[in-house]
Design an enzyme around this catalytic site. Structure first.
Site, PDB file in Angstrom:
ATOM      1  N   HIS A  11       3.367 -26.575  13.813  1.00 21.07           N
ATOM      2  CA  HIS A  11       3.516 -28.012  13.583  1.00 21.07           C
ATOM      3  C   HIS A  11       4.710 -28.245  12.684  1.00 21.07           C
ATOM      4  CE1 HIS A  11       2.445 -32.158  12.614  1.00 21.07           C
ATOM      5  NE2 HIS A  11       1.658 -32.102  13.675  1.00 21.07           N
ATOM      6  N   HIS A  33       4.539 -32.403  22.278  1.00 24.52           N
ATOM      7  CA  HIS A  33       3.811 -33.419  21.513  1.00 24.52           C
ATOM      8  C   HIS A  33       2.405 -33.522  22.114  1.00 24.52           C
ATOM      9  CE1 HIS A  33       3.144 -36.758  18.918  1.00 24.52           C
ATOM     10  NE2 HIS A  33       3.863 -37.687  19.498  1.00 24.52           N
ATOM     11  N   ASP A  52      -4.207 -29.810  18.949  1.00 27.95           N
ATOM     12  CA  ASP A  52      -4.300 -29.635  20.398  1.00 27.95           C
ATOM     13  C   ASP A  52      -4.936 -28.321  20.821  1.00 27.95           C
ATOM     14  OD1 ASP A  52      -3.143 -32.048  21.183  1.00 27.95           O
ATOM     15  OD2 ASP A  52      -1.154 -31.288  20.682  1.00 27.95           O
TER      16      ASP A  52
HETATM   17  N1  ACO Z   1       4.516 -20.071  19.174  1.00 31.97           N
HETATM   18  C1  ACO Z   1       5.426 -19.136  18.797  1.00 31.97           C
HETATM   19  N2  ACO Z   1       6.446 -19.354  17.962  1.00 31.97           N
HETATM   20  C2  ACO Z   1       6.564 -20.602  17.487  1.00 31.97           C
HETATM   21  C3  ACO Z   1       5.663 -21.621  17.801  1.00 31.97           C
HETATM   22  C4  ACO Z   1       4.599 -21.328  18.685  1.00 31.97           C
HETATM   23  N3  ACO Z   1       3.711 -22.237  19.042  1.00 31.97           N
HETATM   24  N4  ACO Z   1       6.032 -22.762  17.167  1.00 31.97           N
HETATM   25  C5  ACO Z   1       7.121 -22.470  16.472  1.00 31.97           C
HETATM   26  N5  ACO Z   1       7.451 -21.161  16.654  1.00 31.97           N
HETATM   27  C6  ACO Z   1       8.554 -20.448  16.028  1.00 31.97           C
HETATM   28  C7  ACO Z   1       9.877 -20.794  16.703  1.00 31.97           C
HETATM   29  O1  ACO Z   1      10.168 -19.916  17.750  1.00 31.97           O
HETATM   30  C8  ACO Z   1      10.834 -20.646  15.535  1.00 31.97           C
HETATM   31  O2  ACO Z   1      11.037 -19.272  15.345  1.00 31.97           O
HETATM   32  P1  ACO Z   1      12.460 -18.698  14.772  1.00 31.97           P
HETATM   33  O3  ACO Z   1      12.682 -19.438  13.466  1.00 31.97           O
HETATM   34  O4  ACO Z   1      12.172 -17.264  14.607  1.00 31.97           O
HETATM   35  O5  ACO Z   1      13.479 -19.058  15.806  1.00 31.97           O
HETATM   36  C9  ACO Z   1      10.040 -21.155  14.344  1.00 31.97           C
HETATM   37  O6  ACO Z   1       8.648 -20.918  14.684  1.00 31.97           O
HETATM   38  C10 ACO Z   1      10.244 -22.620  14.029  1.00 31.97           C
HETATM   39  O7  ACO Z   1      10.053 -23.336  15.233  1.00 31.97           O
HETATM   40  P2  ACO Z   1      10.630 -24.789  15.453  1.00 31.97           P
HETATM   41  O8  ACO Z   1      10.559 -25.143  16.911  1.00 31.97           O
HETATM   42  O9  ACO Z   1      11.960 -24.915  14.781  1.00 31.97           O
HETATM   43  O10 ACO Z   1       9.592 -25.654  14.617  1.00 31.97           O
HETATM   44  P3  ACO Z   1       9.372 -27.182  14.750  1.00 31.97           P
HETATM   45  O11 ACO Z   1       8.798 -27.627  13.471  1.00 31.97           O
HETATM   46  O12 ACO Z   1      10.607 -27.856  15.247  1.00 31.97           O
HETATM   47  O13 ACO Z   1       8.309 -27.265  15.947  1.00 31.97           O
HETATM   48  C11 ACO Z   1       6.404 -27.597  17.242  1.00 31.97           C
HETATM   49  C12 ACO Z   1       7.038 -27.734  15.854  1.00 31.97           C
HETATM   50  C13 ACO Z   1       7.255 -28.327  18.298  1.00 31.97           C
HETATM   51  C14 ACO Z   1       5.029 -28.244  17.232  1.00 31.97           C
HETATM   52  C15 ACO Z   1       6.301 -26.087  17.613  1.00 31.97           C
HETATM   53  O14 ACO Z   1       5.509 -25.422  16.656  1.00 31.97           O
HETATM   54  C16 ACO Z   1       5.761 -25.854  19.015  1.00 31.97           C
HETATM   55  O15 ACO Z   1       6.524 -25.884  19.976  1.00 31.97           O
HETATM   56  N6  ACO Z   1       4.407 -25.616  19.170  1.00 31.97           N
HETATM   57  C17 ACO Z   1       3.815 -25.440  20.456  1.00 31.97           C
HETATM   58  C18 ACO Z   1       3.573 -26.793  21.119  1.00 31.97           C
HETATM   59  C19 ACO Z   1       2.463 -27.563  20.431  1.00 31.97           C
HETATM   60  O16 ACO Z   1       1.400 -27.039  20.143  1.00 31.97           O
HETATM   61  N7  ACO Z   1       2.726 -28.862  20.223  1.00 31.97           N
HETATM   62  C20 ACO Z   1       1.746 -29.777  19.629  1.00 31.97           C
HETATM   63  C21 ACO Z   1       2.138 -30.173  18.255  1.00 31.97           C
HETATM   64  S1  ACO Z   1       0.900 -31.141  17.501  1.00 31.97           S
HETATM   65  C22 ACO Z   1       1.100 -32.646  18.178  1.00 31.97           C
HETATM   66  O17 ACO Z   1       2.092 -33.080  18.626  1.00 31.97           O
HETATM   67  C23 ACO Z   1      -0.073 -33.452  18.218  1.00 31.97           C
END
Ligand code: ACO
Length: 428
Positions: A307, A268, A363
């Site tokens: 996201h 987050h 971010d």
């Molecule tokens: N890099 C690589 N792969 C990713 C990323 C990433 N940043 N984010 C998601 N994926 C992939 C996952 O591995 C998953 O792949 P799969 O389906 O092949 O297993 C797929 O995309 C879906 O990922 P989830 O975690 O299920 O997506 P969710 O919607 O739950 O997650 C989140 C969203 C937590 C923001 C995620 O994209 C992430 O971890 N990003 C990196 C951390 C980040 O930047 N957080 C800030 C968010 S913005 C905020 O809070 C202000």
């Protein structure tokens, strides 16, 4: 028969149910009537992480994640970032309307005169270890504020609620700056009420021996815009924590401490910090392809990408990218920006990121600007918390006055043992 309904056939019993659809949603409680017999509890919806569950009806923030649209109270984020100020946006988010000139003067005046914190809070901050993470200090001191304001318990009294909201918006930057000064062993710089909200925050962070700190107007405005962009984002993890804890009728300081704790995590608000650490680790544009390869192999995630809601470019990231250029004209260019731009370019052309619909989020670029402005890495989530404070408070207030609000208490699907008898120790 109304067309705004959903007809469900339970294949276990052959019975049909007609469930109303309102504003694109069905009520999960309407599923409860679907039973196999009188002793059956009824159907629940199972939705880990609430990926498709609306927990409330809200009039604060609108997001269309498919198209990359963000609006506060109907106003597009681009217009607010261009023409408004953070405190004007805070008023808009909390009260629902843009303030008139006298209303804004009054609001700014209230916030400005609540920036000081009780001296006992400074002593509380003194007690933290020198290398305590400022976000940990912020979470604790926000919670501690509740002990200073017993009137905070009057959560159904609108003027008392407004007063706590003013206090929290005013004091969060003071707590944040004091946490930073403590971590570097420097004397606290007290609020200067002649400065703007962000000017004063920069003063409390960076003032040294000068009689009066004069913020650079470009950096002061850039920070103001960054706070606008962070002001609310509907039912994210921290807003849900604010509402969830607030729904037990806890005071707003305790609820906001929980929201701040939720923001702390790297999935987050902690992502801006880890995103800059990642860019530093990559170190050079030539290392990007290798890094992307590791991300695609599932070794780690690309921080600042992806996201839950946006499956398109995060509109805040687009605005932040523009602010970066203005900031670099004052601070000099960050070497990380070239790595970030190239990383974005390569990722957006890559099949993995295209098929997973992963774009830069808020971010990805914000950390680079904060770093250029002189903020240490561990202050990044703290900056996010300052910007998000009006949003948390608006969500809390909306939750309290909503006649449908009840204590947040999800159900579970139990998968543990059935009943079994206690085994005496000697028999285990
Ligand atoms: N890099 C690589 N792969 C990713 C990323 C990433 N940043 N984010 C998601 N994926 C992939 C996952 O591995 C998953 O792949 P799969 O389906 O092949 O297993 C797929 O995309 C879906 O990922 P989830 O975690 O299920 O997506 P969710 O919607 O739950 O997650 C989140 C969203 C937590 C923001 C995620 O994209 C992430 O971890 N990003 C990196 C951390 C980040 O930047 N957080 C800030 C968010 S913005 C905020 O809070 C202000």
């Amino acid at each position: 028969m109304s067309t705004e309904t959903l007809t469900i056939t339970d294949n276990r019993t052959g019975k049909q149910y007609e469930i109303p659809i309102t504003q694109g949603a069905i009520r999960a409680m309407d599923l409860r009537q679907i039973k196999t017999g009188p002793k059956d509890f009824g159907i629940m919806s199972y939705d880990p992480a609430f990926a498709n569950t609306a927990s409330c009806r809200s009039a604060i923030t609108f997001i269309d994640g498919e198209q990359g649209i963000l609006r506060y109270r109907g106003y597009p984020i681009e217009q607010l970032a261009e023409q408004s100020t953070f405190l004007e946006v805070a008023h808009l988010i909390l009260q629902g309307e843009l303030p008139s000139a006298p209303q804004l003067r009054d609001f700014v005046n209230h916030i400005t005169h609540h920036t000081f914190i009780h001296e006992n809070i400074t002593r509380f901050i003194d007690g933290f270890h020198h290398d305590a993470h400022p976000m940990g200090i912020l979470v604790s001191t926000i919670a501690a504020l509740s002990t200073f304001y017993p009137d905070a318990k009057r959560i159904f009294d609108a003027p008392a609620r407004a007063l706590q909201s003013h206090r929290l918006i005013a004091k969060t930057p003071t707590l944040a700056a004091f946490a930073y000064r403590h971590s570097i062993g420097r004397a606290y710089a007290y609020p200067d009420n002649d400065l703007s909200y962000t000017g004063n925050f920069l003063n409390m962070m960076f003032k040294q021996t000068e009689l009066q700190y004069r913020p650079n107007p470009v950096l002061e405005r850039a920070l103001d815009v960054l706070f606008i962009l962070h002001a609310d984002h509907e039912q994210n993890c921290s807003a849900s924590a604010m509402r969830g804890v607030g729904s037990s009728l806890a005071d707003p300081y305790s609820a906001m401490a929980a929201a701040t704790a939720a923001l702390y995590g790297p999935r987050h608000g902690g992502a801006n910090e880890v995103s800059v650490r990642m860019l530093r680790e990559i170190g050079h544009v030539r290392n990007i392809p290798g890094y992307i390869k590791q991300v695609k192999a599932g070794e780690f995630r690309l921080q600042g990408f992806g996201h839950r809601i946006y499956k398109n470019y995060d509109p805040r990231a687009r605005i932040i990218k523009r602010i970066a250029d203005q900031v670099f004209e004052v601070t000099g260019k960050s070497p990380l920006i070239d790595i970030a731009v190239e990383l974005e370019r390569i990722a957006l052309e890559d099949e993995y990121f295209i098929s997973h619909r992963l774009y830069p989020n808020v971010d990805f670029y914000s950390g680079i600007i904060y770093e250029a402005m002189g903020f240490p890495l561990d202050m990044f989530p703290v900056l996010f918390a300052i910007g998000r404070t009006p949003g948390w408070l608006a969500q809390w207030q909306e939750m309290l006055v909503d006649t449908e609000t009840a204590i947040a208490r999800p159900r579970q699907v139990y998968i543990g043992s059935g009943q079994r008898d206690y085994t005496p120790m000697a028999e285990r």
